[in-house]
Write an enzyme that holds these catalytic residues in place. Structure first.
Site, PDB file in Angstrom:
ATOM      1  N   HIS A   1      80.771 120.853 -63.586  1.00  0.00           N
ATOM      2  CA  HIS A   1      79.847 121.049 -64.397  1.00  0.00           C
ATOM      3  C   HIS A   1      80.421 122.240 -65.150  1.00  0.00           C
ATOM      4  O   HIS A   1      80.992 123.706 -64.322  1.00  0.00           O
ATOM      5  CB  HIS A   1      78.341 121.214 -64.421  1.00  0.00           C
ATOM      6  CG  HIS A   1      77.906 122.765 -64.811  1.00  0.00           C
ATOM      7  ND1 HIS A   1      77.708 121.899 -65.905  1.00  0.00           N
ATOM      8  CD2 HIS A   1      76.939 123.421 -64.853  1.00  0.00           C
ATOM      9  CE1 HIS A   1      76.689 123.347 -66.883  1.00  0.00           C
ATOM     10  NE2 HIS A   1      76.329 124.273 -65.746  1.00  0.00           N
TER      11      HIS A   1
ATOM     12  N   CYS B   1      71.471 121.398 -66.098  1.00  0.00           N
ATOM     13  CA  CYS B   1      72.787 121.455 -65.767  1.00  0.00           C
ATOM     14  C   CYS B   1      73.366 120.017 -64.804  1.00  0.00           C
ATOM     15  O   CYS B   1      74.468 119.747 -65.087  1.00  0.00           O
ATOM     16  CB  CYS B   1      73.926 122.178 -65.157  1.00  0.00           C
ATOM     17  SG  CYS B   1      73.029 124.038 -66.359  1.00  0.00           S
TER      18      CYS B   1
ATOM     19  N   ASN C   1      78.219 126.672 -71.458  1.00  0.00           N
ATOM     20  CA  ASN C   1      78.289 125.893 -70.809  1.00  0.00           C
ATOM     21  C   ASN C   1      76.880 125.512 -71.470  1.00  0.00           C
ATOM     22  O   ASN C   1      75.735 126.095 -72.372  1.00  0.00           O
ATOM     23  CB  ASN C   1      77.666 126.948 -70.062  1.00  0.00           C
ATOM     24  CG  ASN C   1      76.428 125.927 -69.009  1.00  0.00           C
ATOM     25  OD1 ASN C   1      76.354 124.803 -68.710  1.00  0.00           O
ATOM     26  ND2 ASN C   1      75.934 126.844 -67.652  1.00  0.00           N
TER      27      ASN C   1
HETATM   28  O1  UT7 Z   1      74.708 126.341 -65.793  1.00  0.00           O
HETATM   29  C1  UT7 Z   1      73.881 126.269 -64.248  1.00  0.00           C
HETATM   30  C2  UT7 Z   1      74.360 127.609 -63.536  1.00  0.00           C
HETATM   31  N1  UT7 Z   1      74.901 128.464 -64.001  1.00  0.00           N
HETATM   32  C3  UT7 Z   1      75.492 129.145 -63.366  1.00  0.00           C
HETATM   33  O2  UT7 Z   1      76.623 129.331 -63.184  1.00  0.00           O
HETATM   34  C4  UT7 Z   1      75.810 131.032 -64.236  1.00  0.00           C
HETATM   35  C5  UT7 Z   1      76.728 131.498 -62.860  1.00  0.00           C
HETATM   36  N2  UT7 Z   1      76.439 133.022 -62.586  1.00  0.00           N
HETATM   37  C6  UT7 Z   1      77.835 133.654 -63.173  1.00  0.00           C
HETATM   38  O3  UT7 Z   1      78.694 133.022 -64.414  1.00  0.00           O
HETATM   39  C7  UT7 Z   1      78.426 134.835 -63.594  1.00  0.00           C
HETATM   40  O4  UT7 Z   1      77.396 135.813 -62.816  1.00  0.00           O
HETATM   41  C8  UT7 Z   1      77.888 136.187 -64.801  1.00  0.00           C
HETATM   42  C9  UT7 Z   1      78.518 135.608 -66.001  1.00  0.00           C
HETATM   43  C10 UT7 Z   1      76.829 135.831 -65.494  1.00  0.00           C
HETATM   44  C11 UT7 Z   1      77.796 137.145 -64.726  1.00  0.00           C
HETATM   45  O5  UT7 Z   1      78.827 137.240 -63.792  1.00  0.00           O
HETATM   46  P1  UT7 Z   1      79.116 138.678 -62.680  1.00  0.00           P
HETATM   47  O6  UT7 Z   1      80.321 139.231 -62.476  1.00  0.00           O
HETATM   48  O7  UT7 Z   1      78.315 138.170 -61.921  1.00  0.00           O
HETATM   49  O8  UT7 Z   1      78.745 140.298 -64.241  1.00  0.00           O
HETATM   50  P2  UT7 Z   1      77.455 140.989 -62.947  1.00  0.00           P
HETATM   51  O9  UT7 Z   1      76.139 140.041 -63.544  1.00  0.00           O
HETATM   52  O10 UT7 Z   1      77.267 141.721 -61.496  1.00  0.00           O
HETATM   53  O11 UT7 Z   1      76.905 142.231 -64.063  1.00  0.00           O
HETATM   54  C12 UT7 Z   1      78.307 142.888 -64.226  1.00  0.00           C
HETATM   55  C13 UT7 Z   1      77.922 143.948 -64.827  1.00  0.00           C
HETATM   56  C14 UT7 Z   1      76.433 144.746 -65.554  1.00  0.00           C
HETATM   57  O12 UT7 Z   1      76.698 146.025 -65.495  1.00  0.00           O
HETATM   58  P3  UT7 Z   1      76.667 147.435 -64.600  1.00  0.00           P
HETATM   59  O13 UT7 Z   1      75.417 146.784 -63.220  1.00  0.00           O
HETATM   60  O14 UT7 Z   1      78.003 146.906 -63.977  1.00  0.00           O
HETATM   61  O15 UT7 Z   1      76.894 148.402 -65.101  1.00  0.00           O
HETATM   62  C15 UT7 Z   1      76.499 143.852 -66.201  1.00  0.00           C
HETATM   63  O16 UT7 Z   1      74.975 144.828 -67.208  1.00  0.00           O
HETATM   64  O17 UT7 Z   1      78.506 143.959 -66.520  1.00  0.00           O
HETATM   65  C16 UT7 Z   1      77.489 144.049 -67.232  1.00  0.00           C
HETATM   66  N3  UT7 Z   1      77.317 143.202 -68.370  1.00  0.00           N
HETATM   67  C17 UT7 Z   1      77.368 142.718 -69.317  1.00  0.00           C
HETATM   68  N4  UT7 Z   1      79.037 142.936 -70.633  1.00  0.00           N
HETATM   69  C18 UT7 Z   1      78.264 143.086 -71.713  1.00  0.00           C
HETATM   70  C19 UT7 Z   1      76.675 141.387 -68.026  1.00  0.00           C
HETATM   71  N5  UT7 Z   1      76.713 140.684 -68.967  1.00  0.00           N
HETATM   72  C20 UT7 Z   1      77.367 141.652 -70.509  1.00  0.00           C
HETATM   73  C21 UT7 Z   1      77.402 140.350 -71.273  1.00  0.00           C
HETATM   74  N6  UT7 Z   1      78.489 141.938 -72.096  1.00  0.00           N
HETATM   75  N7  UT7 Z   1      77.410 139.780 -71.920  1.00  0.00           N
END
Ligand code: UT7
Length: 323
Positions: free
Chosen positions: A250, A113, A280
């Protein structure tokens, strides 16, 4: 002092738009979750047979047209990509041939990225070192080809596209009133490999593999690293961050953009955001956002523009440009 000026910008997106609702038909997710957690509303995906070089070529042609120069005037093509058409040769050479460019050099650059920031830095150093006068820097990706559509935590976040700029050597006074790239800052920390990687490759599995990410961890590092890169760039130019007119980050997650802006006291209206429409797009995200803000008239001649990115590796960096 020689400065690398941006003399043209271009962008290209595949025709196919994939909405959050479209994805919710394939994986257990929802429009609401994706929008709330990332700010993404839609992304573009290449169709069967459409390649990274097709997007790169379209963006390059647009950038050359904007610059008002012919491909024959280019000394170098740098294609920043993590999704090349083939393992080799470089996608940049495919673009070189399709542009009808028969001299100079073309190569790919892989910093995921942060690729476009790395590409700008390499091009700027080539220009200031006298090895090239006119360089095409492309960020082009078909990230959809690396997505595991059984992994809802990653497949909803990425998209495809390309952006390109033409840089050209011009004489400047050597201070920060010069037009062109004022400085670039590059960083990496290979110890963080496991947080964001692709689980395949020619020398490991002999397959392409799928993108794997520990989203929460990446998020935490992103705000810290991007803020540090922005501060390093402003310090190197001897200016306060408040002097910067436009931030072109980014586009990984709207919450990362907001978190970084809040940490550094940057007003939200100075941050260019296209994450809602593109998702992204890895190395393509910064030049796509840049082109959007140039085209809609936000970025004007004389403005100070700060580009920044962070991605797999980890790699991160910033580039400060007087437009
Ligand atoms: O380009 C390189 C740089 N990349 C990035 O900068 C990405 C950085 N990270 C992020 O943008 C965020 O961490 C995410 C968008 C990937 C995730 O957001 P989050 O607020 O950190 O969510 P999480 O991973 O803590 O997941 C929260 C919940 C989980 O369920 P439980 O364990 O709370 O029951 C996941 O299983 O959301 C669930 N979950 C989803 N639910 C519906 C994860 N993905 C999905 C989904 N749809 N697609």
């Amino acid at each position: 002092m020689i400065r690398s000026r941006v003399i043209g910008t271009g962008a290209a997106l595949p025709e196919t738009i994939v909405t959050n609702d479209d994805l919710a038909k394939r994986v257990d997710t929802s429009d609401e979750w994706i929008r709330e957690r990332s700010g993404i509303r839609q992304r573009h995906f290449v169709k069967e047979g459409e390649k990274t070089s097709d997007l790169a070529l379209a963006a390059s042609r647009a950038a050359l047209k904007d610059a008002g120069i012919d491909a024959g005037e280019l000394d170098m093509v740098i294609c920043c990509t993590t999704t090349p058409d083939e393992t080799f040769p470089a996608t940049a050479t495919v673009v070189q041939a399709r542009l009808g460019m028969t001299r100079g050099a073309a190569f790919d650059l892989q910093a995921v990225c942060s690729g476009f920031i790395y590409g700008l830095s390499v091009a700027d150093n080539m220009i200031r070192g006298g090895q090239a006068k006119t360089v095409l820097v492309i960020g082009a990706e078909s990230m959809s080809r690396l997505l595991d559509f059984n992994d809802r935590t990653t497949c909803v976040l990425f998209g495809d596209g390309a952006g390109a700029v033409v840089l050209q050597a011009h004489h400047g006074k050597g201070d920060n009133t010069d037009q062109g790239i004022l400085n670039t800052q590059l960083f990496s920390d290979g110890r963080l490999h496991d947080m964001l990687y692709v689980d395949g490759g020619p020398s490991s599995t002999r397959t392409t593999g799928f993108l794997r990410m520990q989203g929460k961890e990446v998020f935490r590092h992103a705000v810290t690293n991007i803020s540090a890169a922005i501060s390093a760039s402003a310090d190197a130019a001897g200016i306060p961050i408040s002097d910067i007119d436009w931030f072109v980050p980014h586009q990984a997650n709207q919450r990362i953009l907001d978190g970084t802006a809040k940490k550094l006291g940057i007003p939200a209206e100075r941050v260019v955001s296209t994450v809602a429409l593109h998702g992204n797009t890895s190395a393509a995200s910064v030049p796509l956002a840049l082109e959007t803000a140039v085209r809609d008239g936000r970025i004007k001649k004389g403005d100070l523009v700060l580009l920044e990115a962070m991605g797999g590796g980890f790699t991160w960096g910033a580039a400060l440009i007087r437009w």
